[in-house]
Design a protein around this motif. Structure first.
Motif, short mmCIF file in Angstrom:
data_model
loop_
_atom_site.label_atom_id
_atom_site.label_comp_id
_atom_site.label_asym_id
_atom_site.label_seq_id
_atom_site.Cartn_x
_atom_site.Cartn_y
_atom_site.Cartn_z
N THR A 165 17.77 12.43 4.76
CA THR A 165 16.43 12.96 5.00
C THR A 165 16.38 14.02 6.09
OG1 THR A 165 15.50 10.84 4.34
CG2 THR A 165 14.06 12.31 5.57
N ARG A 195 6.93 5.92 -1.08
CA ARG A 195 6.99 5.06 0.10
C ARG A 195 5.85 4.06 0.06
NH1 ARG A 195 9.69 7.43 5.04
NH2 ARG A 195 8.74 5.53 5.76
N THR A 216 0.86 -1.18 0.00
CA THR A 216 0.00 0.00 0.00
C THR A 216 0.90 1.23 0.00
OG1 THR A 216 -0.13 -0.03 2.41
CG2 THR A 216 -1.92 -1.10 1.22
N ARG A 217 0.41 2.29 -0.59
CA ARG A 217 1.18 3.54 -0.63
C ARG A 217 1.17 4.18 0.75
NH1 ARG A 217 2.55 4.68 -5.72
NH2 ARG A 217 1.26 3.79 -7.37
N ALA A 218 2.36 4.60 1.19
CA ALA A 218 2.48 5.24 2.50
C ALA A 218 2.94 6.69 2.36
CB ALA A 218 3.48 4.47 3.37
N GLY A 219 3.00 7.18 1.14
CA GLY A 219 3.45 8.54 0.86
C GLY A 219 4.19 8.53 -0.46
N PRO A 220 4.67 9.70 -0.87
CA PRO A 220 5.41 9.76 -2.14
C PRO A 220 6.65 8.87 -2.12
CG PRO A 220 4.90 11.96 -1.31
CD PRO A 220 4.56 11.00 -0.23
N ARG A 273 4.19 0.27 2.06
CA ARG A 273 4.16 -0.62 3.22
C ARG A 273 3.55 -1.95 2.80
NH1 ARG A 273 2.16 3.92 6.98
NH2 ARG A 273 4.15 4.56 7.85
#
Length: 75
Positions: free
Chosen positions: A66, A24, A18-22, A26
């Motif tokens: 980061t 990223r 699943t998408r967890a952000g740009p 999970r």
């Protein structure tokens, strides 16, 4: 790079990621548990240890990039 994006897209499409952000992603806890089980069944301890070291180095570099972790090294 294109092939990697295509493969990740397929994993998202099938629900394994699943998408967890740009940029990223999970995976479900059950996927982690299954991967851990396979690792312990198929890889010797020295192989697992080397993989953990590589993962730790990669996460450390990502942290440096980061959040500016070099400023935290003196702590």
């Amino acid at each position: 790079m294109r092939q990697c994006r295509d493969l990740v897209g397929e994993l998202v499409h099938t629900g394994l990621l699943t998408r967890a952000g740009p940029g990223r992603f999970r995976s479900h806890d059950l996927i982690h548990a299954y991967a851990r089980e396979l690792c312990h069944e198929q890889d010797a301890e020295p192989v697992r240890r080397a993989a953990r070291r590589r993962l730790h180095r990669r996460h450390s570099r990502h942290l440096d990039d980061t959040v500016g972790a070099p400023a935290l090294r003196g702590r």
